[in-house]
Design an enzyme around this catalytic site. Structure first.
Site, short mmCIF file in Angstrom:
data_model
loop_
_atom_site.label_atom_id
_atom_site.label_comp_id
_atom_site.label_asym_id
_atom_site.label_seq_id
_atom_site.Cartn_x
_atom_site.Cartn_y
_atom_site.Cartn_z
CG HIS A 82 78.54 37.85 39.44
ND1 HIS A 82 77.48 37.25 40.09
CD2 HIS A 82 79.33 38.37 40.42
CE1 HIS A 82 77.62 37.38 41.39
NE2 HIS A 82 78.74 38.05 41.62
CG ASP A 161 80.64 30.49 47.96
OD1 ASP A 161 81.51 31.26 48.42
OD2 ASP A 161 79.51 30.87 47.64
NE ARG A 168 84.60 35.38 52.58
CZ ARG A 168 84.16 35.67 51.34
NH1 ARG A 168 83.57 34.75 50.61
NH2 ARG A 168 84.33 36.87 50.83
CB SER A 183 83.09 33.60 47.20
OG SER A 183 81.71 33.73 47.30
CE LYS A 187 78.55 32.64 44.76
NZ LYS A 187 78.67 33.20 46.05
#
Ligand code: URA
Length: 445
Positions: A82, A161, A168, A183, A187
């Site tokens: 990621h 989230d 946000r 966050s 995931k």
């Protein structure tokens, strides 16, 4: 318990307990705490941060607010990668089929672009008919049958989230290390993975502008992953200039196709091979049941030539074709990238200077690309997948007077002048060549 008291506690820098955080998240999800109170809480976190324990509890709460995939019936290590987001960062689309071609499974839930940063899902959706919204069951079957799948976050995954991120986004509370860490990790941990390699970007085009903040974010996420039994490491990479030669969805897919055929700009190749090597390393640690901190960085180097072999033998490309087909895209685009829609209009961008390029500002390039239509300034906005920028020059290249530094691709001219001005203001030319700066800045194990 009252939301008011918990906001006050965070405002006054007192640690919240697990019960208190659970109250906040569950009552927010059941609409008993309104957006304005949650916004105040998020702003208090933005200014005062969270302890490691609070961040871990928040991640668990967000993870448990949605479904978690169980991939334990699929044999072999399941490893994801990621990136915290950048400009021209198309590494996931190259790495997922590359790593799957080595027989390591890659289940990936990816995001859309926002502001100056691009997103894997928007890029993939520029392939005609490609679907990123397949069911979790199909996602799992693809991982099992072809070794990879990439989907967008669904309502079922990390539900809290999804709601908190939208809030946000409109309350200027995105750039908070504990909120970003919780966050992203909520995931990633829902994917049913055994290992995770994080690419924490630092520089003008990244959320983290300083190496200290990038290290802090990396450490926070590595700590969360390892605490939840997912072998996690983070690499910190430079994001001061865009990665590779293209910015914008369909242009980036075309660059990925070339990359999977073995043609990659040096910077993209370095990041792909480094992250890919770490993914194989983590997969080996999972298979051998050893901790990721047991081996030295040196042991990762041998994986790079292994990965190049998989590219050169055409295995990674073959896997990419299977992947497009499995997600309803037109696999012919891999052989004929011209089938991917391109923009109607093109414009060379020149600068009245001669010398060495010393800067191509990633954030400004990302904003220029967004203004051409390739990105969204607000969550949920439509984008033009064929718009974007091709860089003819990169930092360190020589440029002559009025030689094109880039080519803009666009369909709508509304913000063309603004895009041009902002892009040019981010390009710097000097008489002497700039010092070569490292791309890979640190690893956090
Ligand atoms: N990406 C995410 O998924 N969440 C954040 O908070 C920031 C970037």
């Amino acid at each position: 318990m009252r939301a008011y008291d918990l906001i006050k506690k965070k405002r006054d820098r007192t640690e919240l307990s697990k019960e208190e955080l659970t109250f906040l998240i569950t009552k927010y999800l059941s609409n008993e705490i309104p957006d304005y109170q949650m916004s105040s809480f998020l702003m208090a976190v933005y200014f005062n941060g969270m302890t490691d324990n609070e961040t871990l509890v928040l991640t668990e709460l967000m993870l448990n607010s949605g479904s978690k995939l169980n991939l334990s019936d699929i044999s072999g290590p399941k490893v994801d990668k990621h990136s915290t987001g950048g400009v021209g960062d198309k590494t996931s689309i190259i790495l997922a089929p590359l790593i799957a071609s080595t027989n390591v499974k890659v289940p990936m839930i990816a995001g859309r672009g926002l502001g100056h940063t691009g997103g894997t899902i928007d890029k993939l959706e520029s392939i005609p008919n490609f679907r990123t919204n397949i069911s979790l069951q199909e996602f799992k079957e693809n991982v099992k049958n072809i070794g990879l799948s990439i989907i967008s976050q669904t309502d079922e995954i990390a539900t809290a989230d999804k709601r908190l991120y939208s809030l946000r986004d409109v309350t200027a509370t995105v750039e908070s290390i504990p909120l970003i860490a919780a966050s992203i990790m909520s995931k990633k941990l829902s994917e049913g993975i055994d290992g995770l390699v994080l690419d924490v970007k630092v520089g003008s085009g990244a959320f983290m502008k300083t190496i200290e903040d990038a290290r802090m974010l990396a450490k926070t996420m590595v700590n969360i992953g390892n605490s939840m039994e997912v072998k996690t490491i983070a690499i910190i990479t430079d994001m001061n200039q865009p990665l590779g030669r293209t910015i914008g969805n369909s242009l980036e897919i075309k660059e990925c196709i070339s990359a999977l055929r073995g043609k990659m700009p040096d910077d993209l190749k370095e990041v792909v091979l480094t992250l890919g090597s770490w993914m194989l390393y983590v997969a080996d640690c999972v298979a051998d049941g050893i901790s990721v901190s047991r081996l030295s960085e040196q042991s990762v180097i041998r994986y790079k030539s292994e990965l190049m072999d998989f590219i050169e033998k055409g295995e990674a490309f073959k896997k990419f074709v299977e992947f497009i087909d499995a997600q309803y895209g037109d696999p012919e685009v891999a052989f004929r990238p011209g089938l991917i829609p391109s923009a109607e209009k093109k414009k060379h961008i020149t600068i009245p200077a001669k010398g060495y390029i010393s800067k191509i500002d990633a954030e400004k390039t990302g904003i220029a690309s967004m203004l051409l239509g390739a990105g969204r300034s607000r969550y949920g906005e439509d984008i033009d997948r064929s718009a974007g920028i091709i860089l003819n020059k990169k930092v360190g290249d020589l440029i002559n007077h009025n030689e094109p530094v880039a080519m803009f691709h666009y369909n709508i001219e509304n913000h063309l002048k603004e895009a041009e001005d902002i892009f040019i203001s981010g390009v710097q030319v000097d008489e002497l060549p700039p010092d070569k700066k490292p791309l890979i800045l640190d690893s956090i194990i």
